[in-house]
Write a protein that holds these residues in place. Structure first.
Motif, short mmCIF file in Angstrom:
data_model
loop_
_atom_site.label_atom_id
_atom_site.label_comp_id
_atom_site.label_asym_id
_atom_site.label_seq_id
_atom_site.Cartn_x
_atom_site.Cartn_y
_atom_site.Cartn_z
N GLU A 136 -6.56 4.12 7.61
CA GLU A 136 -7.60 3.31 7.80
C GLU A 136 -7.22 2.47 6.73
OE1 GLU A 136 -10.33 6.69 8.92
OE2 GLU A 136 -8.76 7.21 10.94
N GLU A 137 -7.65 2.81 5.59
CA GLU A 137 -7.99 2.34 4.58
C GLU A 137 -7.64 1.55 3.66
OE1 GLU A 137 -10.83 2.68 3.07
OE2 GLU A 137 -11.97 4.55 4.78
N THR A 138 -5.88 1.08 4.12
CA THR A 138 -4.95 0.09 3.75
C THR A 138 -4.95 -1.14 4.24
OG1 THR A 138 -3.05 1.40 4.76
CG2 THR A 138 -2.58 -0.31 4.11
N THR A 139 -4.90 -1.60 2.76
CA THR A 139 -5.35 -3.13 2.96
C THR A 139 -4.42 -4.55 2.27
OG1 THR A 139 -5.98 -3.63 0.95
CG2 THR A 139 -8.08 -3.20 2.34
N GLY A 140 -3.09 -3.28 2.24
CA GLY A 140 -1.71 -4.08 1.57
C GLY A 140 -0.82 -4.85 3.13
N ASP A 141 0.18 -5.33 3.03
CA ASP A 141 0.72 -6.07 3.50
C ASP A 141 1.80 -5.27 4.52
OD1 ASP A 141 -0.54 -9.30 3.86
OD2 ASP A 141 0.33 -9.10 1.14
N ILE A 142 2.12 -4.61 3.80
CA ILE A 142 3.29 -3.67 3.73
C ILE A 142 2.44 -1.67 3.32
CG2 ILE A 142 5.55 -2.50 3.63
CD1 ILE A 142 6.49 -5.50 2.83
N LEU A 143 2.93 -1.17 4.24
CA LEU A 143 3.05 0.35 3.65
C LEU A 143 4.06 1.14 3.70
CD1 LEU A 143 0.16 2.11 5.56
CD2 LEU A 143 1.77 3.27 5.76
N ILE A 144 3.81 2.25 3.10
CA ILE A 144 5.08 2.85 2.61
C ILE A 144 4.29 4.12 2.50
CG2 ILE A 144 5.63 2.97 -0.15
CD1 ILE A 144 8.75 2.77 0.62
N ILE A 145 4.79 5.69 2.91
CA ILE A 145 4.41 6.61 2.31
C ILE A 145 4.99 7.43 1.60
CG2 ILE A 145 4.12 8.86 3.75
CD1 ILE A 145 4.25 7.46 6.31
N THR B 14 0.41 -0.70 0.26
CA THR B 14 -0.23 -0.01 0.26
C THR B 14 0.99 1.19 0.18
OG1 THR B 14 -2.25 -1.13 1.21
CG2 THR B 14 -1.59 0.96 1.31
N ILE B 15 0.62 2.39 -0.91
CA ILE B 15 1.25 3.61 -1.22
C ILE B 15 0.27 4.72 -1.01
CG2 ILE B 15 2.36 5.13 -2.20
CD1 ILE B 15 2.65 1.46 -3.77
N ILE B 16 1.08 5.42 0.62
CA ILE B 16 0.19 6.68 0.80
C ILE B 16 0.45 7.87 0.38
CG2 ILE B 16 -0.99 7.79 2.45
CD1 ILE B 16 -1.35 5.45 4.11
N ILE B 17 -0.29 8.65 -0.47
CA ILE B 17 -0.21 9.70 -0.73
C ILE B 17 -1.12 10.92 -1.18
CG2 ILE B 17 0.64 10.73 -2.77
CD1 ILE B 17 0.87 8.06 -4.53
N PRO B 18 -0.62 11.47 0.37
CA PRO B 18 -0.82 12.78 0.76
C PRO B 18 -0.34 13.90 -0.10
CG PRO B 18 0.33 12.09 2.78
CD PRO B 18 1.28 11.63 1.64
N CYS B 19 -1.92 15.15 -0.22
CA CYS B 19 -1.76 15.61 -1.38
C CYS B 19 -2.30 16.99 -1.45
CB CYS B 19 -2.47 15.21 -2.95
SG CYS B 19 -1.74 16.07 -4.67
#
Length: 230
Positions: free
Chosen positions: A77-86, A4-9
């Motif tokens: 909160e919305e992440t469903t991946g095994d690993i998360l990166i920002i 999961t890649i979280i991108i604040p914009c």
């Protein structure tokens, strides 16, 4: 493995499409891309609405400008991946470093991996001296409280096992996310690693947003979340 890649914009009209295309191009994983637009007013939202649905897993549009930390919390909160990166929405950080960031977790050596702009032989743009000094001061101050030996606490690139970051009760809505999450991770019985990354920094004329005021807020967060927050 699902990443999961979280991108604040916020107001990144010139780079948001490029960074998404770059992730899709270079990431070797099954990607879940979650973008949180923080009430952009420069046309970023219009661009995001036009990007193919196959590239973006979820688009969250904030009803007002809350800050980077708030966006990260919504993404977690919305992440469903095994690993998360920002991932920042500009081009300062290169998604080609994902493999390097995630490898210690895949090998089961680490639970969390921090990127560092100050170690390793990767290419780095030469920019503001006082910003570098400020970042090193904040990292040193944070290390004194946490007793961990990071070199770049303020670096955007952080990779987490998803179950670990979901357990942390984050409070900060702005750039205080970095010292807060570091303080709270340091209190857990987990393995933290650090890897050198590429860094293509930008100037304020290019859209850089963090200021000296955020530095003072970071000092407060370091002290508060290490000494007074459970």
């Amino acid at each position: 493995m699902k990443l999961t890649i979280i991108i604040p914009c916020f107001n990144e009209v010139n780079t948001i499409k490029q960074i998404i295309d770059k992730i899709v191009e270079v990431s070797p994983y099954e990607n879940e891309i979650i973008i949180i637009d923080d009430f952009s007013t420069d046309g970023s939202r219009e661009i995001l609405s036009q990007i193919e649905k196959a590239k973006i897993s979820k688009l969250i549009l904030n009803e007002k400008n809350y800050g980077k930390g708030y966006c990260i919390k919504k993404g977690i909160e919305e992440t469903t991946g095994d690993i998360l990166i920002i991932q920042d929405a500009d081009l300062e950080y290169d998604p080609s470093d994902y493999t390097k960031m995630i490898e210690p977790i895949k090998k089961n050596n680490a639970d969390v991996v921090y990127g560092s702009r100050f170690i390793g032989s990767e290419e780095k743009r030469v920019l503001y001296y006082w910003h570098t000094l400020g970042n090193k001061f904040l990292t040193t101050l944070s290390n004194m409280f946490t007793n961990i030996n990071l070199t770049d606490m303020e670096c955007c690139y952080k990779a987490f096992k998803t179950e670990i970051i979901k357990e942390i009760d984050l409070k900060e809505n702005r750039f205080g996310f970095e010292p807060e999450v570091t303080a709270k991770l340091s209190k857990k019985n987990i393995r933290i690693y650090e890897v050198g990354i590429k860094y293509f920094g930008r100037k304020y004329s290019d859209g850089k947003k963090i200021t000296w005021k955020d530095g003072f807020a970071a000092i407060y967060c370091i002290i508060y979340y290490n000494l007074f927050s459970r």
